[in-house]
Motif scaffolding. Sequence first.
Motif, PDB file in Angstrom:
ATOM      1  N   ALA A 138       0.833  -1.205   0.000  1.00  0.00           N
ATOM      2  CA  ALA A 138       0.000   0.000   0.000  1.00  0.00           C
ATOM      3  C   ALA A 138       0.864   1.249   0.000  1.00  0.00           C
ATOM      4  N   MET A 139       1.921   1.244   0.803  1.00  0.00           N
ATOM      5  CA  MET A 139       2.835   2.379   0.849  1.00  0.00           C
ATOM      6  C   MET A 139       3.590   2.518  -0.472  1.00  0.00           C
ATOM      7  N   LYS A 140       4.070   1.401  -1.002  1.00  0.00           N
ATOM      8  CA  LYS A 140       4.865   1.410  -2.223  1.00  0.00           C
ATOM      9  C   LYS A 140       4.052   1.864  -3.426  1.00  0.00           C
ATOM     10  N   ARG A 141       2.804   1.430  -3.506  1.00  0.00           N
ATOM     11  CA  ARG A 141       1.962   1.706  -4.686  1.00  0.00           C
ATOM     12  C   ARG A 141       1.011   2.881  -4.463  1.00  0.00           C
ATOM     13  N   ASP A 142       1.085   3.516  -3.287  1.00  0.00           N
ATOM     14  CA  ASP A 142       0.258   4.676  -2.957  1.00  0.00           C
ATOM     15  C   ASP A 142      -1.221   4.371  -3.132  1.00  0.00           C
ATOM     16  N   ILE A 143      -1.659   3.282  -2.489  1.00  0.00           N
ATOM     17  CA  ILE A 143      -3.068   2.894  -2.507  1.00  0.00           C
ATOM     18  C   ILE A 143      -3.535   2.689  -1.069  1.00  0.00           C
ATOM     19  N   GLU A 144      -4.830   2.466  -0.912  1.00  0.00           N
ATOM     20  CA  GLU A 144      -5.407   2.330   0.416  1.00  0.00           C
ATOM     21  C   GLU A 144      -4.941   1.041   1.090  1.00  0.00           C
ATOM     22  N   ALA A 145      -4.618   1.154   2.387  1.00  0.00           N
ATOM     23  CA  ALA A 145      -4.398  -0.023   3.228  1.00  0.00           C
ATOM     24  C   ALA A 145      -5.745  -0.420   3.818  1.00  0.00           C
ATOM     25  N   ILE A 146      -6.127  -1.695   3.639  1.00  0.00           N
ATOM     26  CA  ILE A 146      -7.470  -2.157   3.968  1.00  0.00           C
ATOM     27  C   ILE A 146      -7.405  -3.207   5.081  1.00  0.00           C
ATOM     28  N   GLY A 147      -8.307  -3.109   6.056  1.00  0.00           N
ATOM     29  CA  GLY A 147      -8.385  -4.137   7.095  1.00  0.00           C
ATOM     30  C   GLY A 147      -9.048  -3.600   8.347  1.00  0.00           C
ATOM     31  N   THR A 148      -9.639  -4.498   9.146  1.00  0.00           N
ATOM     32  CA  THR A 148     -10.310  -4.066  10.368  1.00  0.00           C
ATOM     33  C   THR A 148      -9.832  -4.900  11.560  1.00  0.00           C
ATOM     34  N   ASN A 149     -10.512  -6.013  11.844  1.00  0.00           N
ATOM     35  CA  ASN A 149     -10.122  -6.855  12.984  1.00  0.00           C
ATOM     36  C   ASN A 149     -10.347  -8.321  12.641  1.00  0.00           C
ATOM     37  N   ALA A 150      -9.888  -9.203  13.522  1.00  0.00           N
ATOM     38  CA  ALA A 150      -9.920 -10.634  13.200  1.00  0.00           C
ATOM     39  C   ALA A 150     -10.322 -11.460  14.418  1.00  0.00           C
ATOM     40  N   HIS A 151     -10.427 -12.784  14.215  1.00  0.00           N
ATOM     41  CA  HIS A 151     -10.885 -13.700  15.264  1.00  0.00           C
ATOM     42  C   HIS A 151      -9.963 -13.714  16.482  1.00  0.00           C
ATOM     43  N   GLU A 152      -8.740 -13.315  16.294  1.00  0.00           N
ATOM     44  CA  GLU A 152      -7.767 -13.316  17.391  1.00  0.00           C
ATOM     45  C   GLU A 152      -8.288 -12.574  18.616  1.00  0.00           C
ATOM     46  N   LEU A 153      -8.934 -11.434  18.416  1.00  0.00           N
ATOM     47  CA  LEU A 153      -9.390 -10.637  19.560  1.00  0.00           C
ATOM     48  C   LEU A 153     -10.411 -11.388  20.415  1.00  0.00           C
ATOM     49  N   PRO A 154     -11.538 -11.870  19.851  1.00  0.00           N
ATOM     50  CA  PRO A 154     -12.477 -12.602  20.709  1.00  0.00           C
ATOM     51  C   PRO A 154     -11.903 -13.902  21.258  1.00  0.00           C
ATOM     52  N   MET A 155     -10.993 -14.550  20.539  1.00  0.00           N
ATOM     53  CA  MET A 155     -10.392 -15.782  21.054  1.00  0.00           C
ATOM     54  C   MET A 155      -9.593 -15.513  22.328  1.00  0.00           C
ATOM     55  N   VAL A 156      -8.803 -14.449  22.324  1.00  0.00           N
ATOM     56  CA  VAL A 156      -7.982 -14.147  23.496  1.00  0.00           C
ATOM     57  C   VAL A 156      -8.838 -13.586  24.624  1.00  0.00           C
ATOM     58  N   TYR A 157      -9.734 -12.657  24.313  1.00  0.00           N
ATOM     59  CA  TYR A 157     -10.624 -12.115  25.351  1.00  0.00           C
ATOM     60  C   TYR A 157     -11.424 -13.239  26.008  1.00  0.00           C
ATOM     61  N   SER A 158     -11.874 -14.201  25.223  1.00  0.00           N
ATOM     62  CA  SER A 158     -12.667 -15.308  25.774  1.00  0.00           C
ATOM     63  C   SER A 158     -11.829 -16.190  26.691  1.00  0.00           C
ATOM     64  N   ALA A 159     -10.586 -16.430  26.305  1.00  0.00           N
ATOM     65  CA  ALA A 159      -9.708 -17.244  27.155  1.00  0.00           C
ATOM     66  C   ALA A 159      -9.415 -16.552  28.482  1.00  0.00           C
TER      67      ALA A 159
END
Length: 429
Positions: free
Chosen positions: A226-247
């Motif tokens: 994204a930095m190299k090609r001057d385009i949008e970096a895309i992404g939000t969140n993933a399963h990792e967060l609820p997995m760890v919070y749940s543990a």
Amino acid sequence: MDIATRVWNHKWKIDPIVRSLIDDDFYKLLMCQSVFRNHRDTDVTFSLINRTKSVRLAELIDEGELREQLDHIRSLSLSRGESTWLRGNMFYGKRQMFTSEFMQWFENLRLPDYHLEKRDGQYELTFEGKWPEVMLWEIPALAVLMELRSRAVLDSMGKFELQVLYARAMTRVWEKVERLRAVDGLRIADFGTRRRHSFLWQDWCVQAMQEGLGEKFVGTSNCKIAMKRDIEAIGTNAHELPMVYSALAENDDALRQAPYQVLEDWHEEHEGNLRIILPDTYGTQGFLNHAPDWLAGWTGIRIDSGDPATGAEIAIKWWKERGEDPRKKLVIFSDGLDVDKIIQLHKQFHGRVRVSFGWGTLLTNDFRGLVPEEGLNPFSIVCKAVQVNGRPTVKLSDNPRKAMGPTEEIDRYKRVFELGEQADEEVIV
């Protein structure tokens, strides 16, 4: 760029598999900042899990070469230009996405050590330490294993054979792009870092999407590209967060609330198109049935397991029941996508919701049938948080084939989250 020549001549010190700490998915950095703010002292273990047992990685990949690549990653730190880009670039319409405190920590970060063993034809690769540090191993570790497997298969091929191979692969990508070009109202991003054929190939695929799709191509999950090609970096969140919070939950009641606590913390930090619900960690239907009313006001939902059309219909019904207009909501499809499925889902849901696609493995690693014996076929490999402060993590998913964790804990989570019967879906990478 002549990719075939670069591959034929490659030496890892010239073309390292991971060449930057931001050769990573954008959602990992967003989550890392959230974790740094809320749970920086939590001890987490990540582990490599190869779901495709027939691909015996320890018999394909030289251990010394694997260690060289992993050690190289441990030597990386943010460059001045990368730091400036993260501090000053606009992401999702926000100028200072990353706080000064987080950036100071990130600028001084070196990834922690790893533990590597061979067992039954597979590599056991684990990372232990504080959550914000070890979580940044996930994507680089997967990229290294995927590319070393590709290099092992390509190692015996001559220069002209490689040129023909890449010409065929480029033609395949371009034919996909031409089909997608005809889809009115398409919005699609590259989500292919974790299981890419190589960095060079992912970068080529992104450029092909830019040229072939124009404004229909909305960006890439890969920060370096994204930095190299001057385009949008895309992404939000993933399963990792609820997995760890749940543990971390001390009892069943706290466990039941853990996935919503994740989104409460996220709500405090982000707005707009970053407020995307990922509901399937412990079953989409149950998650939405018990979700607090304020979540219905979020921007949209990402569908990442199970039958995607079913997941979208469940979301539409839920929004209507909560008095929301689904036509204003964003549905991001991101699981097992290729052109036929993208076109089908777009036709089914365009106009009913705002449709978007995160296209992964079959964009950046589709060499199926181009070498003998399925040697470059993509395979299912993940790197997940498996333990938190000594407790196991669990993921159920909308596809029981993706479930992970100890059997007794899986049964407990199914009871707590009232997960009923599920339909098996083929795991398509």
